[in-house]
Write an enzyme that holds these catalytic residues in place. Structure first.
Site, mmCIF file in Angstrom:
data_model
loop_
_atom_site.group_PDB
_atom_site.id
_atom_site.type_symbol
_atom_site.label_atom_id
_atom_site.label_comp_id
_atom_site.label_asym_id
_atom_site.label_seq_id
_atom_site.Cartn_x
_atom_site.Cartn_y
_atom_site.Cartn_z
ATOM 1 N N LYS A 39 0.850 -1.204 0.000
ATOM 2 C CA LYS A 39 0.000 0.000 0.000
ATOM 3 C C LYS A 39 0.884 1.251 0.000
ATOM 4 C CE LYS A 39 -0.285 -0.181 5.047
ATOM 5 N NZ LYS A 39 -1.072 -0.700 6.176
ATOM 6 N N ARG A 137 -10.734 -0.128 14.668
ATOM 7 C CA ARG A 137 -10.678 0.521 13.358
ATOM 8 C C ARG A 137 -11.740 -0.186 12.531
ATOM 9 N NH1 ARG A 137 -4.760 1.141 10.528
ATOM 10 N NH2 ARG A 137 -5.186 -0.968 9.848
ATOM 11 N N HIS A 171 -6.289 -7.212 12.984
ATOM 12 C CA HIS A 171 -5.056 -6.420 12.999
ATOM 13 C C HIS A 171 -4.737 -6.042 14.441
ATOM 14 C CE1 HIS A 171 -1.941 -4.136 11.025
ATOM 15 N NE2 HIS A 171 -2.375 -2.977 11.462
ATOM 16 N N ARG A 226 1.386 -10.914 7.128
ATOM 17 C CA ARG A 226 1.098 -9.704 6.341
ATOM 18 C C ARG A 226 2.105 -8.597 6.601
ATOM 19 N NH1 ARG A 226 -4.037 -9.556 8.834
ATOM 20 N NH2 ARG A 226 -3.396 -7.647 9.822
ATOM 21 N N TYR A 272 16.264 30.624 7.064
ATOM 22 C CA TYR A 272 15.077 31.359 7.514
ATOM 23 C C TYR A 272 15.049 31.515 9.026
ATOM 24 C CZ TYR A 272 12.758 30.750 2.957
ATOM 25 O OH TYR A 272 12.411 30.796 1.638
ATOM 26 N N CYS A 319 14.622 24.273 4.420
ATOM 27 C CA CYS A 319 13.730 25.038 3.539
ATOM 28 C C CYS A 319 12.907 24.059 2.699
ATOM 29 C CB CYS A 319 14.536 25.940 2.621
ATOM 30 S SG CYS A 319 15.760 26.966 3.460
ATOM 31 N N MET A 320 12.064 24.585 1.832
ATOM 32 C CA MET A 320 11.212 23.724 1.007
ATOM 33 C C MET A 320 12.051 22.834 0.080
ATOM 34 S SD MET A 320 8.116 24.736 -1.584
ATOM 35 C CE MET A 320 7.080 25.480 -0.337
ATOM 36 N N ASP A 321 13.075 23.422 -0.551
ATOM 37 C CA ASP A 321 13.822 22.691 -1.582
ATOM 38 C C ASP A 321 15.304 22.543 -1.275
ATOM 39 O OD1 ASP A 321 11.396 23.025 -3.139
ATOM 40 O OD2 ASP A 321 12.078 25.086 -3.412
HETATM 41 C C1 LIG Z 1 -0.350 -1.632 6.912
HETATM 42 C C2 LIG Z 1 -0.915 -2.914 7.343
HETATM 43 C C3 LIG Z 1 -0.090 -4.039 7.488
HETATM 44 C C4 LIG Z 1 1.425 -3.980 7.434
HETATM 45 O O1 LIG Z 1 1.894 -3.433 8.651
HETATM 46 P P1 LIG Z 1 3.460 -3.341 8.971
HETATM 47 O O2 LIG Z 1 3.521 -2.860 10.372
HETATM 48 O O3 LIG Z 1 4.021 -2.354 8.003
HETATM 49 O O4 LIG Z 1 4.030 -4.691 8.775
HETATM 50 C C5 LIG Z 1 -0.707 -5.254 7.743
HETATM 51 N N1 LIG Z 1 -2.054 -5.346 7.863
HETATM 52 C C6 LIG Z 1 -2.852 -4.274 7.770
HETATM 53 C C7 LIG Z 1 -4.319 -4.448 7.939
HETATM 54 C C8 LIG Z 1 -2.324 -3.020 7.519
HETATM 55 O O5 LIG Z 1 -3.123 -1.955 7.437
#
Ligand SMILES: *Cc1c(COP(=O)(O)O)cnc(C)c1O
Length: 377
Positions: A39, A137, A171, A226, A272, A319-321
């Site tokens: 993701k 969540r 999770h 995961r 700055y 700074c920004m850049d």
């Molecule tokens: C982002 C996410 C993960 C991965 O988590 P890490 O801590 O980066 O390994 C796994 N499962 C779900 C549902 C997530 O949102």
């Protein structure tokens, strides 16, 4: 892209990704599958090249946050199963079917809507049901008195026409910090699985372990793990360091170039706000990296760059850049490369002084920073 021309770029070492993948899969029991979380553009590393390499390595499942991210992978020819972790409107069901995606289902109402839409489209949508065991969540709440009701609704969702309930997952909220809470969540998940089995529902893919639990709690691996951050070479927490044996290797290094070098007299303010006044005559390098590239402004006067075999403290505000670094005593010229974070300067340390975590530093490398993929060893 000719990267000798880039002002700032992110070097992405896909061999390090392969190393991390192998280190993590070596910890799994035979038969346990690996879902690579890609993701947010693979945590800033570039979802398509990362997914391609994971596919080559034999990674059997990928996950993204939303339909747009999944579509990008399919358009690039990625054919591995892809789980969408977030919510997708049921109106997009046909697209989910056409792209052969797996959708997370978080409540009875959306299960019904997906079922109806899949039947209208004449397809069967692969889904993973999400249980909320304590992250608070997405998903069905299932703690204590809510268990039976959740099991009832989830079993009903699995029986809906047009849906193929391939998986179920939860999770952890604090797998890197709190073993007791993690085990409480895990127990709730196991209780839910049992309540579903009593209703005749079994899932081929039961999963709950992201990086921290994958590293710390092998008992939570179940059918699939995961990991996200660990694939990219970062531990979710110092307590996880070393648990994988060989050690993870950071995949990304943010690199920039020196734009100019000059000797500035003592007493001169820098950048700055004139927050920093030189105590002595100093050689200052202007680096072509700023907060618009992903170097947090909180790094002002606190971080450093690695160049010319040494370390150059960043002076004054980012700074920004651009930002300024004290290169006194180093042999530095315009055009020279400098590391902002990566192999030499850990992203975790930059994150700590910016009050955040490595995840946000990696995801914060902005769109204007080209990703440069290192050639295979
Ligand atoms: C982002 C996410 C993960 C991965 O988590 P890490 O801590 O980066 O390994 C796994 N499962 C779900 C549902 C997530 O949102």
């Amino acid at each position: 892209m000719d990267f000798s021309e880039s002002r700032t770029w992110a070097e992405v070492d896909l061999n390090a990704l392969a190393h991390n993948y192998r280190a993590l899969t070596a910890m799994l029991s035979p038969g346990c599958r690996f879902l690579g979380v890609v993701k947010a553009d693979a945590y800033g590393h570039g979802a398509v090249p990362v997914a391609r390499r994971l596919e080559e390595l034999g990674c059997g499942y990928l996950a993204v946050a939303c339909l747009g991210e999944a579509a990008e992978l399919r358009q690039a020819g990625i054919s591995a199963p892809i789980l969408i972790l977030g919510r997708t409107p049921a109106e997009e069901t046909e697209r989910l079917l056409v792209l052969d995606l797996t959708q997370t289902v978080v409540d009875a109402e959306s299960a019904g809507a997906f079922s109806a839409a899949a039947r209208r489209a004449g397809g069967r949508l692969k889904v993973h049901l999400k249980a909320d065991t304590g992250m608070t969540r997405l998903g069905w709440l299932c703690a204590g008195p809510l268990l039976e009701g959740a099991a009832e609704e989830m079993a009903a969702a699995c029986a809906l026409p047009g849906l193929e309930a391939e998986g179920i997952f939860t999770h952890f909220a604090n797998a890197d910090g709190d073993e007791a809470y993690t085990m409480l969540q895990f127990t709730r998940f196991l209780d839910l699985l049992e309540a579903l089995e009593q209703r005749g529902v079994r899932f081929p893919l039961r999963h709950c372990a992201a990086s921290a639990a994958a590293l710390k709690y092998p008992c939570t691996h179940l059918d699939m793990v995961r990991p996200g951050i660990a694939l990219y070479g970062h531990y979710p927490d110092p307590s996880c360091v070393g648990l994988d044996g060989p050690g993870l290797a950071p995949v990304m290094s943010l690199k920039t170039r020196v734009m100019s070098v000059k000797t500035v007299p003592a007493g001169t303010p820098v950048s700055y706000g004139c927050t920093r006044v030189l105590e002595r005559e100093s050689d200052l390098a202007v680096l072509a990296v700023g907060y618009a590239d992903g170097l947090p402004r909180l790094a002002s006067d606190r971080w450093q760059a690695a160049l010319a075999g040494g370390r150059a403290p960043i002076l004054g505000r980012v700074c920004m850049d651009m930002c300024m670094a004290d290169v006194t005593g180093l042999d530095v010229r315009p055009g020279d490369e400098a590391e902002v974070f990566g192999r030499t300067l850990p992203a975790e340390e930059l994150a700590a002084l910016a009050g955040t975590i490595s995840y946000e530093i990696l995801c914060g490398v902005s769109r204007r920073v080209p990703r440069v993929y290192l050639a295979r060893a």
